[in-house]
Write a protein that holds these residues in place. Structure first.
Motif, mmCIF file in Angstrom:
data_model
loop_
_atom_site.group_PDB
_atom_site.id
_atom_site.type_symbol
_atom_site.label_atom_id
_atom_site.label_comp_id
_atom_site.label_asym_id
_atom_site.label_seq_id
_atom_site.Cartn_x
_atom_site.Cartn_y
_atom_site.Cartn_z
ATOM 1 N N UNK A 11 0.924 -1.258 0.010
ATOM 2 C CA UNK A 11 0.176 0.057 -0.128
ATOM 3 C C UNK A 11 0.839 1.209 0.057
ATOM 4 N N UNK A 12 2.089 1.258 0.774
ATOM 5 C CA UNK A 12 2.766 2.488 0.927
ATOM 6 C C UNK A 12 4.007 2.281 0.174
ATOM 7 N N UNK A 13 4.323 1.412 -0.991
ATOM 8 C CA UNK A 13 5.506 1.327 -1.391
ATOM 9 C C UNK A 13 6.257 2.487 -2.056
ATOM 10 N N UNK A 14 5.304 3.519 -2.508
ATOM 11 C CA UNK A 14 5.989 4.695 -3.119
ATOM 12 C C UNK A 14 5.055 5.871 -2.443
ATOM 13 N N UNK A 15 5.076 5.862 -1.275
ATOM 14 C CA UNK A 15 4.124 6.826 -0.453
ATOM 15 C C UNK A 15 4.025 8.169 -1.077
ATOM 16 N N UNK B 399 11.330 11.569 5.182
ATOM 17 C CA UNK B 399 9.940 11.320 4.866
ATOM 18 C C UNK B 399 9.679 10.258 3.743
ATOM 19 N N UNK B 400 10.546 10.132 2.938
ATOM 20 C CA UNK B 400 10.487 9.332 1.785
ATOM 21 C C UNK B 400 10.802 7.952 2.045
ATOM 22 N N UNK B 402 10.579 4.208 4.468
ATOM 23 C CA UNK B 402 9.939 3.644 5.511
ATOM 24 C C UNK B 402 10.857 3.119 6.317
ATOM 25 N N UNK B 442 6.991 -1.352 8.444
ATOM 26 C CA UNK B 442 6.730 -1.044 7.131
ATOM 27 C C UNK B 442 6.011 0.278 7.040
ATOM 28 N N UNK B 444 5.549 4.531 7.124
ATOM 29 C CA UNK B 444 6.426 5.892 7.015
ATOM 30 C C UNK B 444 6.189 6.814 7.958
ATOM 31 N N UNK B 446 5.598 9.782 8.604
ATOM 32 C CA UNK B 446 4.445 10.651 8.826
ATOM 33 C C UNK B 446 3.260 9.825 9.590
ATOM 34 N N UNK B 447 3.345 8.766 9.612
ATOM 35 C CA UNK B 447 2.141 8.100 10.186
ATOM 36 C C UNK B 447 2.232 7.671 11.939
#
Lengths: 395, 565
Positions: A11-15, B399-400, B402, B442, B444, B446-447
């Motif tokens: 889902x977040x692979x390229x956030x 931020x980019x 994980x 897994x 990022x 910002x979560x």
């Protein structure tokens, strides 16, 4: 639990990239722009199949054959295979870097193969199949939707220069004919390649140089930055148009030369953007922590800094593509562009060449240039809004 | 003196963001009497600032609405009390500034840099009293500056904001707010961005001005120490609701609500009594044998100067002496606290130890290896042993990327773990140590919340299994309850792994809680160092004494006022 984590990963692979694209293309203006570019791109890839004097299939007394396939050039085949690769990659939803690599490899392989094995006949006689049809040598024939090639000057019909759209019986020229008698619509469709190609290649060259030099200037600062900025100032002082005019005058007009010149004179803009971003990012704590963790320079520059600083460059690039297209149109309009190959600017040039004003020569190519530049600007505008944190209502 | 200046009853403020409705303030009622200081206390996001902005009517119209409630304001005899929620925007503009004034948190951003401070004060005056002449206004402005104890007000009135220090700017803000003699002053965290010594002065100034003018203050803060100094009454807010209110004495000494009790217990000075003694004892016992272990970090006459360059050729005209002739040694397993006001060079010193900044002169050693003169390439292998935890949990994570990438990349650069799967298992192990669920790996950055991000920051520095960590203000961006958790994690890790920490902070109560030794830094030099308990109880140097006496404490109520008088 494991299932959930893998789902999360997908889902977040390229956030970030995905959210930006989603936001940008959620806007109507960007969608319209993207739609137009997609149409132009499709026309560019399939131009030999849409407008061609050679029929798809013919049946003669010796059997069925396809003159169109026989006359396909290496460039057509490369474009087609790259297009199919991109479609497959988009369908499979692969990662961006991986996709880029695959596209590059496929381009390389097909170039080698098609340049060494595809040999279209040296002598092209466009009216050959029309004559054969008239003489009744063909049992049946399937023609392309627009049965005229870009360089088919309709010699078998005599003098056909500058005919208004749909003015002749027996021949359908939706957009009329141009000076030498070729079909305008066909030439415009074939010119899509040049319009897109010059935009992408010139901007690509500029971005490549700009990102590398700007990144080094921003990261190392100090003396590197000082020298780099002077280089940037020197290149910014070169007027691109005059340089292009000079080169065309000395070396004759070549599409590749134009791409390279536009590329090597417009990189300072990108370099400035990247430098400014890198100067800012260098002080960011996550970059400092990457240094403190002892990560190699390559990873710091390209994994930790570039993805965070690339957004303004992409925005600038979409405007850059538009301006490269305009440069080509300007050169062609001045009569210094391509001679035989079709281009939108060159057709505009023909519209005003003689005393009478040929409106169809001005309206259709001019409209195409306007819409394409406009479409790129719409996309650039939407991208800029999407990456600008201050314009966002939430967060 | 008991007449009510403002009475807020049943106030609800809802914020609409997209389709979401945030209930920022829920059924808040309180009243403030003339000459009284009323404190709103709470953690970030508790709705205390929104309450203040509702009173000022400064919330954007399209977003904020008030389903119920009224704010009755006014105590002057000749004017009828009004309900602020029903006042038209036009009339509100007359009330703001002249009858209710506000001061903000950031003194750096709240003054306009293109006007002199005099012009800004005079403008505030003349808008509300148009009949005043320029000369009179200027006189009043000078008097206002004198009231807030700006030295040489006649000269300084023509200066631009950038010439003033942070504390002076906040004084100018107060002068601007007070010049129209408002009935109510709303102060939104006015001292949070300031150093403790400056904070003490500003608090005292506000108290004096209040005594003289008899105005009321609505004071918003997250710091119970400040509350104890300045407040008459206080209210504790949690998620938009007021959970407890009353007289300061009563609430602080005998908190009724569970949440207030929890907040008070999380203060480092209260933690100390509970945990520290036990923890220290167990730690000393385990370290007993190695008591006289040699110094892990040794700094000798270190100087870090930043050149000031001028002119076309950028030649150096002068230096900013960020770190000036510092010598310090840290024993293995110790927590050394480095305290000092902002700009004293403590962060520069910490970053220099990791070679993020190059030293100008002097040397420092890690386990006897002279790190200060190595090239960046030769430092690389040592980066595994020396780590850094950054102040800002938001900007210290890319931020980019994980969390998996953030944690495993340093490992692969130093060759820890055979493959990615193994590294991820190791990373999840470390995440458990900092009390994060391993399946967050897994996600990022910002979560996560601020406290969780800070834990990720700690985890990142731990994956390399370092021996020495520089913690740069790791808790200053966090709420008290989160701060307490982070401090406990650090203490536990120290005990388990035998880590050595250089703990950079400006918060004295954190120092008392966590550190074994303390070094006080002032203007680039270390003015005092020694055992924490010794230095805190009997400071030698003048600056240390001033610093310690400025710290607002829960149990020395009104101390600052006494000290300053």
């Amino acid at each position: 639990m494991i299932e959930m984590t893998t789902k999360n990963k997908v889902r977040t692979s390229s956030g970030y990239a995905r959210t930006i694209l989603k936001e940008a293309f959620g806007q109507w203006s960007a969608r319209i722009g993207f739609f137009w570019i997609a149409v132009i791109a499709l026309l560019a890839v399939f131009s030999p199949f849409i407008a061609n004097s050679h029929p798809y299939l013919i049946k003669t007394n010796t059997g069925i054959s396809s003159p169109l396939l026989k006359y396909l050039e290496p460039a057509d085949i490369i474009l087609l295979s790259v297009f199919i690769t991109i479609l497959v990659l988009v369908y499979l939803r692969k990662r961006l870097m991986f996709s880029l690599l695959v596209v590059l490899v496929i381009t390389g392989i097909t170039s080698v193969i098609s340049f060494s094995f595809v040999e279209p006949p040296q002598l092209v006689v466009y009216e050959k199949y029309r004559e054969m049809e008239k003489q009744g040598k063909l049992e049946w024939v399937i023609n392309a939707p627009i049965p005229y090639s870009a360089k088919d000057y309709l010699r078998d019909y005599g003098e056909t220069g500058m005919e208004e759209p749909l003015s002749e019986d027996g021949r359908t020229h939706w957009f009329g004919t141009e000076q030498s008698g070729a079909d305008v619509l066909s030439r415009m469709i074939h010119a899509c390649r040049i319009a897109l190609g010059i935009g992408f290649v010139a901007t690509g060259i500029a971005m490549f140089i700009g990102i590398i030099l700007g990144g080094l200037m921003g990261y190392f600062s100090g003396i590197v930055d000082m020298l780099g900025m002077r280089l940037v100032e020197i290149f910014e002082a070169i007027p691109t148009l005059f340089l292009l005019l000079t080169f065309v005058a000395f070396f004759g007009s070549s599409l590749y030369l134009m791409m390279v010149i536009i590329g090597v004179t417009t990189w300072p803009g990108y370099a400035r953007y990247v430098r400014a971003e890198f100067l800012k990012l260098r002080k960011m704590e996550y970059v400092q922590s990457a240094i403190a963790c002892g990560l190699p320079l390559r990873s710091i520059l390209f994994k930790h800094m570039l993805p965070n600083g690339i957004a303004p460059v992409l925005v600038a690039a979409s405007f850059g593509v538009a301006s490269a297209i305009l440069f080509e149109a300007i050169l062609s309009f001045l009569g210094l562009g391509l001679v035989d190959n079709p281009s939108w600017g060159q057709m505009l040039y023909q519209a005003v060449q003689s005393a009478s004003f040929y409106w169809w020569m001005a309206f259709f190519p001019g409209g195409a240039i306007f819409l394409t530049v406009f479409a790129y600007n719409l996309m650039g505008e939407a991208l800029r809004d999407a990456i600008d944190p201050y314009l966002k209502k939430t967060s | 003196m008991t007449d009510v200046v403002i009475k807020v009853s049943n106030l609800k403020t809802y914020l609409e963001i997209g389709d979401m409705v945030v209930k920022a303030v829920e059924k808040v009622s309180f009243e403030i009497n003339r000459g009284e200081t009323y404190c709103l206390v709470g953690e970030s996001g508790s709705g205390k600032s929104v309450t203040a902005l509702s009173i000022m009517k400064l919330l954007p119209k399209g977003i904020a609405n008030h389903p119920t409630g009224e704010i009755i304001f006014g105590s002057k005899q000749d004017l009828k009390p009004i309900n602020i929620l029903n006042v038209q925007e036009e009339d509100m503009r007359n009330i703001r500034g002249s009858r209710i004034a506000m001061i903000f948190q950031e003194p750096m951003n709240s003054l306009n840099p293109v006007y002199t401070i005099g012009e800004q004060i005079m403008e505030a005056l003349q808008i509300h009293w148009p009949e005043i002449s320029d000369e009179q206004a200027r006189k009043k402005a000078i008097k206002a500056l004198a009231d807030v104890q700006i030295p040489d007000p006649e000269q300084r009135i023509d200066e631009y904001p950038h010439r003033l220090s942070g504390g002076q700017r906040q004084r100018v803000m107060i002068a601007m707010a007070m010049v129209c003699e408002p009935e109510l002053l709303v102060a939104d965290e006015p001292t949070t961005a300031l150093d403790v010594t400056v904070q003490a002065e500003i608090l005292k100034l506000m108290q004096n001005l209040q005594k003289r003018n008899g105005m009321s203050i609505l004071f918003i803060t997250h710091d119970f120490g400040v509350v104890a100094q300045i407040a008459h009454k206080l209210a504790v807010m949690k998620q938009g609701e007021m959970v407890e209110q009353g007289e300061v004495q009563q609430v602080l000494d005998n908190p009724q609500h569970e949440y207030t009790q929890k907040l008070l217990a999380a203060l480092p000075e209260n933690l100390k009594q509970k945990n520290r003694a036990a923890m220290l004892a167990s730690f000393r016992e385990s370290q007993g044998k190695n008591k006289d272990e040699k110094d892990i970090i040794k700094i000798e006459n270190l100087k870090v100067y930043f050149p000031i360059r001028k002119g076309v050729f950028r030649h150096t005209v002068d230096h900013v002496k960020a770190v000036d002739d510092v010598s310090l040694s840290i024993r293995k397993g110790q927590i050394m606290a480095l305290v000092g006001e902002s700009g004293c060079g403590k962060t520069t010193l910490g970053r220099t130890l990791l070679r993020l900044i190059d030293p100008t002169e002097g040397a420092f050693f890690y386990n006897g290896h002279k790190l200060s003169s190595l090239s960046q390439k030769k430092v690389l292998p040592y980066r595994r042993d020396l780590q850094f935890i950054f102040q800002d949990p938001i900007s210290s994570l890319n931020p980019r990327l994980n969390i998996a990438t953030i944690l495993t990349e340093p490992m692969s650069a130093h060759g820890i773990g055979a493959n990615r799967e193994e590294r991820i298992l190791l990373a999840q192990d470390v995440m458990q140590q900092v009390q994060l669920a391993p399946d967050y790996i897994w996600r990022y950055p910002h979560e996560f919340s601020g406290g969780q991000r800070q834990r990720i920051g700690i985890a990142r520095s731990l994956v390399l299994n370092p021996k020495f960590i520089v913690c740069d203000e790791v808790t200053s961006a966090l709420d008290v309850s989160v701060q307490a958790e982070i401090l406990d994690i650090l203490l536990t890790l120290r005990n388990e792994r035998g880590l050595t920490l250089l703990f950079i902070t400006h918060n004295i109560s954190v120092v008392e809680y966590i550190s074994d030794e303390i070094a006080v830094m002032y203007k680039g030099k270390i003015v005092e160092q020694g055992d924490t308990d010794v230095v805190i109880s009997s400071p030698e140097h003048e600056y240390t004494r001033k610093l310690l006496s400025s710290v607002p404490r829960l149990h020395h109520r009104g101390y600052i006022t006494r000290f300053a008088d």
